[in-house]
Design an enzyme around this catalytic site. Structure first.
Site: not given
Length: 138
Positions: A10-12
């Site tokens: 995932t991203d942030c």
């Protein structure tokens, strides 16, 4: 093939990073062979990605369970065209009623053209019949 979404995917914002979907599809293609105790390569030859057409339909987030489905669209002497779709089959967050949603949602789809190549000589090779048998039985 089922996959749970982890932090590394995932991203942030805890949303699956776009390249993770491509990795999931690659894993699913390899797993077709691994589950039959066969490597997806033979001697110096293996599948290489030639082209892909991808579409992002929805998002998945940390903890979701995804399923990659692969279908053979066309096979030729040295190439195969596959349709791969990723569905969200379970959500990470329980609903207000306290249960997880198990509604399937299309997240990602792509058509991918793979060529079977001698990687040392960098020349196309005929796809082994055993490999075609695996792919034709999807």
């Amino acid at each position: 093939m089922r996959i749970r979404v982890y932090f590394e995917d995932t991203d942030c914002g805890q949303i699956v990073y776009h390249t993770s979907y491509i990795r999931y599809c690659e894993r699913a293609r390899s797993e077709l062979f691994f589950t039959r105790n066969i490597l997806p390569c033979e001697d110096n030859c293996g599948f290489v990605l030639s082209t892909m057409n991808a579409k992002f339909h929805n998002t998945a987030v940390l903890g979701d369970v995804l399923e990659v489905r692969t279908k053979l669209l066309k096979s030729r002497k040295t190439t195969i065209l596959l349709d791969q779709k990723i569905f969200k089959v379970a959500t990470a967050k329980p609903s207000r009623q306290g249960s997880q949603s198990n509604q399937e949602i299309l997240i990602f789809s792509m058509e991918v053209l793979l060529a079977f190549v001698d990687v040392k000589l960098q020349k196309p090779r005929k796809i082994p019949q055993a490999f075609l048998d695996i792919l034709q039985n999807l």
